[in-house]
Motif scaffolding. Structure first.
Motif, PDB file in Angstrom:
ATOM      1  N   ALA A   1       6.227 -10.336  -8.067  1.00 58.95           N
ATOM      2  CA  ALA A   1       5.021 -10.094  -9.107  1.00 58.95           C
ATOM      3  C   ALA A   1       3.785  -9.586  -8.297  1.00 58.95           C
ATOM      4  O   ALA A   1       3.763  -9.571  -7.203  1.00 58.95           O
ATOM      5  CB  ALA A   1       4.747 -11.301  -9.880  1.00 58.95           C
ATOM      6  N   GLY A   2       3.008  -9.018  -8.968  1.00 61.89           N
ATOM      7  CA  GLY A   2       1.658  -8.508  -8.367  1.00 61.89           C
ATOM      8  C   GLY A   2       0.680  -9.604  -8.228  1.00 61.89           C
ATOM      9  O   GLY A   2      -0.531  -9.129  -8.372  1.00 61.89           O
ATOM     10  N   PHE A   3       0.815 -10.889  -7.751  1.00 64.72           N
ATOM     11  CA  PHE A   3      -0.202 -11.595  -7.747  1.00 64.72           C
ATOM     12  C   PHE A   3      -1.072 -11.500  -6.728  1.00 64.72           C
ATOM     13  O   PHE A   3      -0.770 -11.136  -5.806  1.00 64.72           O
ATOM     14  CB  PHE A   3       0.410 -13.165  -7.360  1.00 64.72           C
ATOM     15  N   SER A   4      -2.376 -11.555  -7.013  1.00 68.05           N
ATOM     16  CA  SER A   4      -3.415 -11.111  -6.086  1.00 68.05           C
ATOM     17  C   SER A   4      -3.508 -11.945  -4.705  1.00 68.05           C
ATOM     18  O   SER A   4      -3.711 -11.216  -3.649  1.00 68.05           O
ATOM     19  CB  SER A   4      -4.806 -11.246  -6.507  1.00 68.05           C
ATOM     20  N   VAL A   5      -3.004 -13.132  -4.797  1.00 71.04           N
ATOM     21  CA  VAL A   5      -3.125 -13.972  -3.526  1.00 71.04           C
ATOM     22  C   VAL A   5      -2.005 -13.442  -2.501  1.00 71.04           C
ATOM     23  O   VAL A   5      -1.624 -14.081  -1.580  1.00 71.04           O
ATOM     24  CB  VAL A   5      -2.972 -15.745  -3.987  1.00 71.04           C
ATOM     25  N   LEU A   6      -1.119 -12.942  -3.077  1.00 73.04           N
ATOM     26  CA  LEU A   6      -0.012 -12.406  -2.171  1.00 73.04           C
ATOM     27  C   LEU A   6      -0.022 -11.111  -1.509  1.00 73.04           C
ATOM     28  O   LEU A   6       0.877 -10.522  -1.021  1.00 73.04           O
ATOM     29  CB  LEU A   6       1.543 -12.057  -2.929  1.00 73.04           C
ATOM     30  N   LYS A   7      -1.423 -10.519  -1.446  1.00 74.28           N
ATOM     31  CA  LYS A   7      -1.559  -9.188  -1.158  1.00 74.28           C
ATOM     32  C   LYS A   7      -2.186  -8.778   0.220  1.00 74.28           C
ATOM     33  O   LYS A   7      -2.564  -7.978   0.514  1.00 74.28           O
ATOM     34  CB  LYS A   7      -2.491  -8.449  -1.860  1.00 74.28           C
ATOM     35  N   ALA A   8      -1.971 -10.059   1.064  1.00 75.69           N
ATOM     36  CA  ALA A   8      -2.427  -9.804   2.501  1.00 75.69           C
ATOM     37  C   ALA A   8      -1.306  -9.064   3.054  1.00 75.69           C
ATOM     38  O   ALA A   8      -0.136  -9.261   3.074  1.00 75.69           O
ATOM     39  CB  ALA A   8      -2.322 -11.346   3.116  1.00 75.69           C
ATOM     40  N   ALA A   9      -1.752  -7.903   3.770  1.00 77.62           N
ATOM     41  CA  ALA A   9      -0.664  -7.098   4.235  1.00 77.62           C
ATOM     42  C   ALA A   9       0.150  -7.661   5.490  1.00 77.62           C
ATOM     43  O   ALA A   9       1.028  -7.278   5.940  1.00 77.62           O
ATOM     44  CB  ALA A   9      -1.238  -5.737   4.669  1.00 77.62           C
ATOM     45  N   ASP A  10      -0.569  -8.617   6.024  1.00 77.01           N
ATOM     46  CA  ASP A  10       0.040  -8.889   7.525  1.00 77.01           C
ATOM     47  C   ASP A  10       0.257 -10.573   7.694  1.00 77.01           C
ATOM     48  O   ASP A  10       0.345 -11.024   8.681  1.00 77.01           O
ATOM     49  CB  ASP A  10      -1.303  -8.742   8.568  1.00 77.01           C
ATOM     50  N   ILE A  11       0.255 -11.271   6.464  1.00 72.94           N
ATOM     51  CA  ILE A  11       0.490 -12.685   6.505  1.00 72.94           C
ATOM     52  C   ILE A  11       1.783 -12.862   5.675  1.00 72.94           C
ATOM     53  O   ILE A  11       1.498 -12.342   4.438  1.00 72.94           O
ATOM     54  CB  ILE A  11      -0.721 -13.529   6.005  1.00 72.94           C
ATOM     55  N   PRO A  12       2.752 -13.568   6.021  1.00 68.95           N
ATOM     56  CA  PRO A  12       4.095 -13.718   5.222  1.00 68.95           C
ATOM     57  C   PRO A  12       3.267 -14.528   3.808  1.00 68.95           C
ATOM     58  O   PRO A  12       2.830 -15.853   4.054  1.00 68.95           O
ATOM     59  CB  PRO A  12       4.829 -14.339   5.819  1.00 68.95           C
ATOM     60  N   SER A  13       3.452 -14.283   2.944  1.00 68.09           N
ATOM     61  CA  SER A  13       2.813 -14.972   1.647  1.00 68.09           C
ATOM     62  C   SER A  13       3.794 -15.021   0.476  1.00 68.09           C
ATOM     63  O   SER A  13       4.455 -14.075   0.162  1.00 68.09           O
ATOM     64  CB  SER A  13       1.805 -13.990   1.075  1.00 68.09           C
ATOM     65  N   VAL A  14       3.839 -16.398  -0.071  1.00 64.04           N
ATOM     66  CA  VAL A  14       4.644 -16.661  -1.049  1.00 64.04           C
ATOM     67  C   VAL A  14       3.900 -17.608  -2.260  1.00 64.04           C
ATOM     68  O   VAL A  14       2.983 -18.225  -1.845  1.00 64.04           O
ATOM     69  CB  VAL A  14       6.146 -17.300  -0.734  1.00 64.04           C
TER      70      VAL A  14
END
Length: 408
Positions: free
Chosen positions: A346-359
């Motif tokens: 999904a397009g959650f804003s908190v996942l939009k770091a380009a360089d940090i693995p985020s879930v």
């Protein structure tokens, strides 16, 4: 851009350009409760009229689940103001003022029925310098409300001040893994609610328990984006992860459904489609040095910034997806159940770091009675924390082993 976001942009730009002198004044503006009113119109809709000592930058928008009207103000002192005392409306309920960040305050009103912002304007009295904010709300269908709802964001206004970028960190199995846990919602935004329980408080409790679990396991440094029931903006959460040089970003939520029953945890990564849109939006940010840790993009044009972001995501996206898979497996082993399609995008804003693995982990469904009982059970939360720990440990070992190949 939706009509509401255009309205938000117009409002903010007009106020900033036409009332720029307000920013130069040391004293914040004040609200006059006696000259302000919130009331319903006889044949549908509601009106808000707020009398201010002077004009201030502001933005107006709506959010869904639950339906809310949000007003953000810069340089407005709301201390001691009870918004409920201003209201004669049955359609706007649970009104509350609160601080947003230094220099900003927020009014949130839960809507008893879907209403959209039809008009919003601030007028000035040249003689007294006072300002009057008028907002007209019109009845709407839920579908129309949802299509217009969404946060207008000036990309820089709610970010923390940063003076230097953190160095790029390559996860190679040496030293502790730096984890940022993000308890969803907080403060003026309680998130989902059920039977007197809010998502914001439950996720803060769980985040503290996961932090304790990871630190006792060893090999982790753990930070929280918030450690109290306070509001932290979405972009500020990601910015904090960049500030401390995070290796992993995990946002914790407990979903609620309007209809039906659902069970089990799910783990989200940023969708490919949203990644493209996120790259374009992030490239327009003023503070480009905050986009990629250790890489100053200040002065780079959009094309260069987009290319650099795309290159970062080529490395980061599969790492996030691998992290998602290990977390799903760890949670399944620990609690015995996950959602029927546990790996999601999904397009959650908190996942939009380009360089940090985020879930983003939806640990359970707050709207399902059995799930709510689990969330309130310390024993179940301990098993969930164990599953997150196990998933992180498995991912860290695999990611470190492949880091050299990735860099090639």
């Amino acid at each position: 851009m939706s009509g509401l976001r255009i309205l938000g942009v117009a409002l903010l730009c007009a106020v900033l350009s036409g009332m720029g002198l307000a920013q130069e004044q040391a004293e914040p503006a004040t609200l006059d409760p006696e000259a302000s009113v919130i009331e319903d119109r006889m044949f549908g809709g509601s009106d808000i009229e707020l009398s201010l000592s002077r004009g201030v930058p502001h933005q107006v928008y709506t959010l869904s689940q639950p339906n809310r009207l949000v007003l953000d103000f810069r340089d407005l002192d709301t201390a001691g103001i009870d918004p409920e005392a201003l209201s004669r409306s049955a359609r706007l309920k649970s009104l509350r003022f609160g601080p947003l960040r230094p220099g900003w305050s927020r009014l949130v009103a839960e809507l008893a029925r879907p209403m959209v912002v039809a008009q919003a304007d601030m007028t000035l009295d040249e003689g007294s310098g006072r300002a009057r904010l008028r907002i007209r709300l019109e009845n709407a269908s839920q579908e129309d409300f949802d299509s217009r709802a969404g946060t207008f964001r000036d990309p820089a206004w709610d970010l923390p001040d940063t003076t230097a970028s953190t160095a790029d960190r390559v996860q190679a199995g040496q030293g502790p893994l730096r984890i940022v846990l993000d308890p969803g919602h907080g403060g003026l935004d309680p998130g989902a609610e059920a039977d007197g329980t809010t998502e914001a408080r439950l996720m803060l409790t769980l985040a503290r328990e996961v932090k304790d679990m990871l630190e006792r396991a060893g090999g982790f440094e753990v930070f929280l984006t918030r450690d109290a029931d306070i509001f932290v903006s979405l972009e500020a959460r990601v910015a904090k992860a960049h500030e401390i040089g995070a290796d992993v970003f995990i946002s914790l939520h407990a979903d609620a459904l309007e209809e039906g029953v659902a069970r089990g945890a799910s783990v989200y990564t940023l969708s490919d489609k949203a990644s493209d849109a996120a790259s374009a939006a992030l490239a327009e940010r003023h503070d480009r040095d905050d986009l990629l840790s250790g890489l100053d993009l200040t002065g780079a044009d959009d094309r260069v910034a987009n290319v650099l972001l795309d290159l970062a995501r080529l490395d980061n996206s599969p790492r996030s997806k691998a992290l998602s898979g290990h977390l799903v497996q760890g949670i399944r082993n620990a609690v015995g159940e996950v959602y029927k399609h546990p790996q999601r995008q999904a397009g959650f804003s908190v996942l939009k770091a380009a360089d940090i693995p985020s879930v983003l982990i939806e640990v359970a469904f707050l709207s399902t009675a059995g799930e709510l009982r689990k969330l309130r059970d310390p024993g179940w939360r301990a098993r969930m924390a164990t599953g997150i720990r196990d998933g992180l440990q498995a991912w860290a070992a695999e990611d470190a082993a492949t880091s050299r190949l990735r860099r090639r």
